[in-house]
Design an enzyme around this catalytic site. Sequence first.
Site, PDB file in Angstrom:
ATOM      1  N   GLU A 127     -35.416   3.925  51.351  1.00 47.44           N
ATOM      2  CA  GLU A 127     -35.347   2.476  51.498  1.00 47.44           C
ATOM      3  C   GLU A 127     -34.078   1.907  50.849  1.00 47.44           C
ATOM      4  OE1 GLU A 127     -37.971   4.234  51.423  1.00 47.44           O
ATOM      5  OE2 GLU A 127     -39.715   3.214  52.279  1.00 47.44           O
ATOM      6  N   ASP A 133     -41.572  11.132  46.933  1.00 45.61           N
ATOM      7  CA  ASP A 133     -41.942   9.733  46.692  1.00 45.61           C
ATOM      8  C   ASP A 133     -42.624   9.562  45.335  1.00 45.61           C
ATOM      9  OD1 ASP A 133     -40.846   9.051  49.043  1.00 45.61           O
ATOM     10  OD2 ASP A 133     -42.713   8.612  50.100  1.00 45.61           O
ATOM     11  N   SER A 149     -38.904  18.429  51.613  1.00 41.60           N
ATOM     12  CA  SER A 149     -40.160  17.652  51.707  1.00 41.60           C
ATOM     13  C   SER A 149     -41.197  18.338  52.592  1.00 41.60           C
ATOM     14  CB  SER A 149     -39.891  16.239  52.241  1.00 41.60           C
ATOM     15  OG  SER A 149     -38.827  15.633  51.580  1.00 41.60           O
ATOM     16  N   ASN A 175     -38.144  -1.622  58.494  1.00 40.38           N
ATOM     17  CA  ASN A 175     -37.531  -0.556  57.688  1.00 40.38           C
ATOM     18  C   ASN A 175     -38.481   0.634  57.624  1.00 40.38           C
ATOM     19  OD1 ASN A 175     -35.647   0.734  56.154  1.00 40.38           O
ATOM     20  ND2 ASN A 175     -36.003  -0.431  54.271  1.00 40.38           N
ATOM     21  N   HIS A 233     -40.362  -0.887  48.042  1.00 42.76           N
ATOM     22  CA  HIS A 233     -41.720  -0.995  47.501  1.00 42.76           C
ATOM     23  C   HIS A 233     -41.956  -0.069  46.322  1.00 42.76           C
ATOM     24  CE1 HIS A 233     -43.064   2.542  50.221  1.00 42.76           C
ATOM     25  NE2 HIS A 233     -41.767   2.448  50.288  1.00 42.76           N
TER      26      HIS A 233
END
Length: 666
Positions: free
Chosen positions: A356, A328, A209, A104, A410
């Site tokens: 994700e 993030d 970004s 991923n 995560h």
Amino acid sequence: MNHLDLPPLTRAVGTVRLPGSKSISNRMLLLAALAEGTTEIRDLLDSDDTRVMLAALQRLGVGVLCIPGNPLRGQGTALGDNSWRVEGCSGVFPVKDADLFMGNAGTAIRPLTAALALSGGHYRLSGVPRMHERPIGDLVDGLLQIGADVRYMANPGFPPLAIHPAGVKLTGPIRLRGDVSSQFLTALLMALPLTGQAVVIEMTTELISRPYIEITLNLMARFGVQVQREAWQRFTIAAGQRYRSPGVLHVEGDASAASYFLAAGAIGGGPVRVDGVGRNSIQGDVRFAEALAAMGARIEWGEQHIAARAPESGKLRAFDLDLNHIPDAAMTLAVAALFADGRCVLRNIASWRVKETDRIAAMATELRKLGAIVEEGADHLVVSPPAASSAVSSAPTFNVGAAIDTYDDHRIAMCFSLAALGGVPVTINDPHCVNKTFPDYFDALAEITAPVIAIDGPSASGKGTVAERVAAVLGYHYLDSGSLYRLAALAALQAGVALDDETGVAALAAGLPATFAGGRIVLAGDDVTDAIRSEEISAGASKVAALPTVRASLLARQRAYRRFPGLVADGRDMGSVVFPAAEAKVFLTASAEARAERRYKQLIGKGMPANMHALLQDLQERDARDAQRSVAPLRQCDDADLVDTTQLDIEQAVAAVMSIVRRQQL
Ligand code: DC
């Protein structure tokens, strides 16, 4: 289901060494592979996503070799150096036909797709099911414009992909969307110098970004390729530029990972310091610290570190921020919002939807479990923290025992761990998803937040037995720090190193191959549980414990014992040097007579000869020596509670310590 129960946490203090940046690691690996010459990459991140990239490069015939590590690896904060040597293939992958599994890892599949599309082979790229839901169409459109042969193997716009050789023609500018993921532009920028031709990329939408593009341009420049950037609209690569290895490169600490610890410092008092990124970082996510500062946190910037503390007074302030530049780290801010004094608005975060997992939906669902009121928009999130517990206390009341689902993401696991700083237990489901970028995350978090009870006292005060029992009652880990000094002495005697050879003993102590399990202590394969209790080793331990370098070399190892749900640490400097911010500190003592009598009974019980008078004299002399020594003398810390066990048996002593511990609400 696999889960991790985090205990209620009350404060965060300490220093964390960050793992290497994922964004930098995977870019450097690919650029080193495409370059001419050999590159040595130091402090590469060791995680699922970098392993995906390393495995793909190996599969493509690129020489990648791990450079044998530092013997301390795995002993400090569990992070050590992870260095790799990459033999560049000058833009020509040796293997011309391969199936590549990309897990991923967006930072692997996107740039590799572009590089492989220009390298004249037959390749198939696939990933986990979620990867097949993450868009890649804008990148493929960009590649098709220059004549590359890239095909969708299942759904148009998504992996898996098949790539075949094709003649690439660069006639006009490549027109590219930049509003879904900046990784598409990164991928094209990194791959196009392989053509050797002049290239222009024009954005057809706003570019999101942007700081990630700065990382890309910065690293390309280190490999000798310059990109001319006009605003964030047009990117030009002049003809004839080729990647050349710069030799040795160092990966900065991961700035996104830094966000969790900095937030912990802002929420849990601090100071919490992260080592590995600082004011000159090339990663945009360091600007997360500015967002924390806007909330009132006190931030200190160093060359190679950043530290965060709670506001001078009062709570963290509510915020309304455009977070497009730190997508993030912004997730961490959504959890920090739980601790703010009002409604917090996170704007311009639409890219969360294609990460994700759909991070906007997931964050909203999980924040609500803790009692927040959350409004979810297409590209924004509004978080109103749970109400304060009372008019007097400003502490928020989170729902107790929330079980956070992590969606194989995560960052959800990492940012929600901070909710435990609200003083409530929090369960993290499937915590191993942190392996994607930070396999040791929870250990690192524990090193700044897990409660510690430090117990010290003179010899034969019973502190070892009491400490071990208290640990058992609480279900905490137990550190018998004296055994580390005993092991260092034994290792020195075995290796023929003189006990006053400070550097020699310190080097041995730093790398002690010792394990503790089931009450047994094993050194280099031998059970030495009894051997380290001999008179000779006791005397040796006392000698080596007086050497400052030896003490320093055991510091990281001792701190690494601090794990969830907590630690009872027994020994001389536990409350003063090793864990100065321990939640509870106890000084356990008893009159010399009582201690001599206990030792006497112990020896007689074992059928050994004993003399009461000699024992008493020996103890008194040892007390005097210990109290006078210049390094870590025996002394009650100012903030330690005294427990005199002269009149107490073990059970009563344990009960006395437990009542101190309970007072701290541990
Ligand atoms: O607690 P113990 O007797 O096993 O300790 C062995 C030796 O190490 C003793 O001389 C005290 C010393 N020591 C120390 O200096 N600092 C510690 N944290 C623990 C033990």
